[in-house]
Scaffold this active site. Structure first.
Site, short mmCIF file in Angstrom:
data_model
loop_
_atom_site.label_atom_id
_atom_site.label_comp_id
_atom_site.label_asym_id
_atom_site.label_seq_id
_atom_site.Cartn_x
_atom_site.Cartn_y
_atom_site.Cartn_z
N SER A 111 0.81 -1.19 0.00
CA SER A 111 0.00 0.00 0.00
C SER A 111 0.85 1.25 0.00
O SER A 111 2.07 1.20 0.04
CB SER A 111 -0.90 -0.02 1.23
OG SER A 111 -1.73 1.11 1.26
N HIS A 116 -0.52 16.00 0.89
CA HIS A 116 -0.07 17.24 0.26
C HIS A 116 -0.82 18.39 0.92
O HIS A 116 -2.01 18.26 1.24
CB HIS A 116 -0.35 17.24 -1.25
CG HIS A 116 0.18 16.05 -1.97
ND1 HIS A 116 1.52 15.91 -2.29
CD2 HIS A 116 -0.43 14.93 -2.42
CE1 HIS A 116 1.70 14.76 -2.91
NE2 HIS A 116 0.54 14.14 -3.00
N CYS A 139 -4.33 -2.75 -0.33
CA CYS A 139 -4.71 -4.00 -0.98
C CYS A 139 -4.69 -5.08 0.10
O CYS A 139 -3.69 -5.25 0.79
CB CYS A 139 -3.74 -4.37 -2.09
SG CYS A 139 -3.72 -3.22 -3.46
#
Length: 268
Positions: A111, A116, A139
């Site tokens: 993963s 940001h 996942c």
């Protein structure tokens, strides 16, 4: 309850996009100080710690961290993570708020987590808006929704938008495809009750596509909480004008529309 037996690895991809907006009033002479404050409060080191805490919540091992503070403002952090050693607890995929990091043990397969930041300010009317975008993609057997409780409490948020999508499919041993491996009716079910009571909330869900969207807007606001410099000698008329500007900014972000007449600045 019988455990579903899969043919190979659970390769469903579960992606959570978490966006917050923090609004502040800082007139022209204060705006640079506000930007510097935000850049320090949410610099790359601070954001890295938040992502480490998210990784701890979902039981992940950190493989690699890339981080950057930008000029003149903003920061980014990208973290690659792998599954933890412990199996997920039975409640991991339940529709309930996740606990904070110190009480969580979970499981994650290959993963990544990214963040940001986008500090910005209006050139004329004194409104500054800080935005942070966090994406958690997993996942495997768990959902990143368990990190929501922690993320909401990590930022002072006037508006929050959350998108969750399950992509791909995995097969059981009979060959049947499974396009989702946990029940979900709303992202709101993963948010603590006291937080829900503090926000106005809207859902837009497309169940047949496993797409879930929730927006939150803070209900009660006090002007004092939005002033960058708390000790301001403002007249009643000045306060009314600032409150109108703040209300307009928050409402426009929440509904995704620009308004002219309804939230126009109050005239003296």
């Amino acid at each position: 309850m019988n455990k579903l037996q899969l043919h190979g690895f659970n390769n469903l991809t579960k992606s959570l996009s978490f966006n917050i907006y923090d609004i502040c009033y800082a007139p022209a002479e204060q705006q640079q100080a506000y930007i510097e404050y935000i850049d320090e409060a949410y610099n790359a080191d601070k954001l890295t710690q938040i992502l480490k805490d998210v990784a701890e919540i979902i039981g992940a091992q950190v493989l690699n961290i890339a981080r950057q503070d930008y000029e003149p403002q903003g920061a980014s952090v990208t973290m690659l993570i792998s599954e933890g050693e412990a199996p997920p607890p039975p409640s991991m995929n339940s529709q309930s708020p996740g606990p904070l990091p110190e009480t969580v043990l979970a499981h994650l397969d290959k993963s990544h987590i990214t963040v940001h930041t986008y500090p910005e300010s209006h050139p004329d009317n004194g409104i500054s808006t800080f935005r942070a975008d966090i994406d958690v993609s997993t996942c495997g057997r768990i959902s990143p929704l368990k990190a929501l409780n922690y993320l909401i409490h990590s930022f002072e948020s006037d508006v929050v938008t959350m998108d969750y999508k399950v992509r791909g499919f995995t097969r059981d041993i009979s060959g049947k495809k499974h396009y989702i491996d946990h029940k979900i009716t709303s992202i709101q079910n993963y948010i603590a009750i006291d937080t829900q009571e503090s926000y106005q909330m809207i859902d837009v869900n497309v169940y047949q596509e496993n797409i879930f969207h929730t927006k939150m807007m803070l209900k009660e606001t006090e002007l004092e909480n939005y002033l960058f410099e708390k000790e301001c000698n403002l007249s009643v008329d000045q306060k009314a004008k600032i409150e109108s500007k703040l209300h307009k900014e928050v409402t426009e972000i929440f509904y995704g529309h620009n308004y002219r007449q309804r939230y126009e600045e109050i005239k003296p």
